[in-house]
Write a protein that holds these residues in place. Structure first.
Motif, short mmCIF file in Angstrom:
data_model
loop_
_atom_site.label_atom_id
_atom_site.label_comp_id
_atom_site.label_asym_id
_atom_site.label_seq_id
_atom_site.Cartn_x
_atom_site.Cartn_y
_atom_site.Cartn_z
N PRO A 226 0.82 -1.22 0.00
CA PRO A 226 0.00 0.00 0.00
C PRO A 226 0.85 1.28 0.00
CG PRO A 226 -0.95 -1.59 1.50
CD PRO A 226 0.38 -2.14 1.06
N ASP A 227 2.00 1.25 0.69
CA ASP A 227 2.87 2.43 0.69
C ASP A 227 3.43 2.69 -0.70
OD1 ASP A 227 2.48 2.76 3.41
OD2 ASP A 227 4.29 1.64 3.95
N ARG A 228 3.81 1.63 -1.41
CA ARG A 228 4.32 1.78 -2.78
C ARG A 228 3.24 2.34 -3.69
NH1 ARG A 228 6.85 -3.17 -1.35
NH2 ARG A 228 5.23 -4.41 -2.37
N LEU A 229 2.04 1.82 -3.58
CA LEU A 229 0.95 2.28 -4.44
C LEU A 229 0.58 3.73 -4.14
CD1 LEU A 229 -1.14 -1.00 -4.33
CD2 LEU A 229 0.05 -0.06 -6.33
N ARG A 230 0.58 4.11 -2.88
CA ARG A 230 0.29 5.51 -2.53
C ARG A 230 1.38 6.45 -3.07
NH1 ARG A 230 -1.13 3.15 2.78
NH2 ARG A 230 -3.40 3.06 2.86
N LEU A 231 2.63 5.99 -3.00
CA LEU A 231 3.72 6.81 -3.52
C LEU A 231 3.59 6.96 -5.04
CD1 LEU A 231 6.24 8.48 -3.14
CD2 LEU A 231 7.58 6.36 -3.17
N TRP A 232 3.30 5.87 -5.74
CA TRP A 232 3.09 5.95 -7.19
C TRP A 232 1.96 6.91 -7.51
CZ3 TRP A 232 6.42 5.29 -10.65
CH2 TRP A 232 7.33 4.24 -10.62
N LYS B 241 -8.60 4.82 -13.17
CA LYS B 241 -8.97 3.66 -12.35
C LYS B 241 -7.96 3.42 -11.25
CE LYS B 241 -11.46 1.58 -16.15
NZ LYS B 241 -11.40 0.65 -17.26
N PHE B 242 -6.67 3.53 -11.55
CA PHE B 242 -5.64 3.34 -10.54
C PHE B 242 -5.85 4.30 -9.37
CE2 PHE B 242 -1.52 4.72 -8.80
CZ PHE B 242 -1.05 3.52 -8.28
N ARG B 243 -6.08 5.56 -9.68
CA ARG B 243 -6.29 6.59 -8.66
C ARG B 243 -7.50 6.25 -7.78
NH1 ARG B 243 -6.91 11.22 -11.97
NH2 ARG B 243 -9.12 10.76 -11.94
N ARG B 244 -8.60 5.84 -8.42
CA ARG B 244 -9.80 5.49 -7.65
C ARG B 244 -9.54 4.28 -6.75
NH1 ARG B 244 -12.73 6.30 -12.53
NH2 ARG B 244 -13.03 4.06 -12.67
N PHE B 245 -8.84 3.26 -7.27
CA PHE B 245 -8.56 2.06 -6.48
C PHE B 245 -7.66 2.38 -5.29
CE2 PHE B 245 -9.27 -0.62 -10.51
CZ PHE B 245 -10.61 -0.85 -10.17
N VAL B 246 -6.64 3.20 -5.49
CA VAL B 246 -5.76 3.57 -4.37
C VAL B 246 -6.55 4.35 -3.33
CG1 VAL B 246 -3.74 4.92 -3.65
CG2 VAL B 246 -3.62 3.48 -5.70
N PHE C 297 -6.15 -2.27 -2.92
CA PHE C 297 -4.77 -2.37 -3.36
C PHE C 297 -4.51 -3.49 -4.37
CE2 PHE C 297 -4.48 -0.11 0.77
CZ PHE C 297 -4.15 1.12 0.22
N PRO C 298 -5.19 -4.63 -4.31
CA PRO C 298 -4.99 -5.62 -5.37
C PRO C 298 -5.40 -5.08 -6.76
CG PRO C 298 -5.94 -6.68 -3.45
CD PRO C 298 -5.98 -5.19 -3.19
N ALA C 299 -6.54 -4.40 -6.82
CA ALA C 299 -6.98 -3.83 -8.09
C ALA C 299 -6.04 -2.71 -8.53
CB ALA C 299 -8.41 -3.31 -7.98
N ALA C 300 -5.57 -1.90 -7.58
CA ALA C 300 -4.63 -0.83 -7.91
C ALA C 300 -3.33 -1.42 -8.45
CB ALA C 300 -4.36 0.04 -6.68
N GLY C 301 -2.87 -2.49 -7.85
CA GLY C 301 -1.65 -3.13 -8.32
C GLY C 301 -1.77 -3.64 -9.74
N ALA C 302 -2.93 -4.18 -10.09
CA ALA C 302 -3.16 -4.64 -11.46
C ALA C 302 -3.13 -3.47 -12.43
CB ALA C 302 -4.49 -5.38 -11.55
#
Length: 156
Positions: free
Chosen positions: A41-47, A111-116, A121-126
């Motif tokens: 989750p930290d990586r996804l938030r940073l991205w 979509k990435f922004r909405r998922f994060v 986080f699984p959907a954001a990672g995809a």
């Protein structure tokens, strides 16, 4: 060479370097360094934070590239008929890059922004993986475009 051509060319070059250089940094430096963050989750938030800033800059660079490029084509070369093949190739690869970025912006990034934000986080990672593939493709198209632009006038 008139000063207006020098200014347009400088804007064009700097805009390309910012866009392609930013993709290179994100893909080749930032992405591998993200492994030092323990939590996904930290990586996804940073991205999400990185992309929010970088993609806004890319939009500005696209406008500058289009404006400076077409200004040079029509004001200096007198249109596409007088432009070398390298100009036509840059135009094509540039539009491919812009099309991929448009898909990235309106579909994948949205979509990435909405998922994060929803902490899915699984959907954001995809979605991040799809963004990565688009950035990788655009990075290669960017390198091709830069090489064509820098060397094309010497092709003969």
């Amino acid at each position: 060479m008139p000063y207006t051509m020098i200014i347009a060319l400088a804007i064009h070059i700097v805009s390309a370097v910012i866009w392609v250089g930013g993709m290179f940094f994100a893909y080749s430096v930032l992405r591998p360094s993200m492994g030092t963050l323990e939590q996904a989750p930290d990586r996804l938030r940073l991205w999400r934070a990185v992309f929010a800033r970088f993609f806004r800059i890319v939009i500005i660079e696209i406008v500058l590239l289009l404006g400076s490029g077409y200004w040079m084509i029509f004001m200096e070369f007198g249109g596409f008929a007088n432009a070398g093949i390298h100009i036509h190739i840059m135009n094509l690869t540039g539009f491919l890059m812009m099309g991929l970025f448009g898909h990235l912006w309106f579909a994948e990034w949205s979509k990435f922004r909405r998922f994060v934000d929803a902490e899915d986080f699984p959907a954001a990672g995809a979605r991040l993986n799809r963004i990565r593939m688009i950035v990788f493709t655009n990075l290669w198209l960017g390198w091709i475009t830069i090489v064509v632009g820098a060397t094309g006038r010497y092709w003969g």
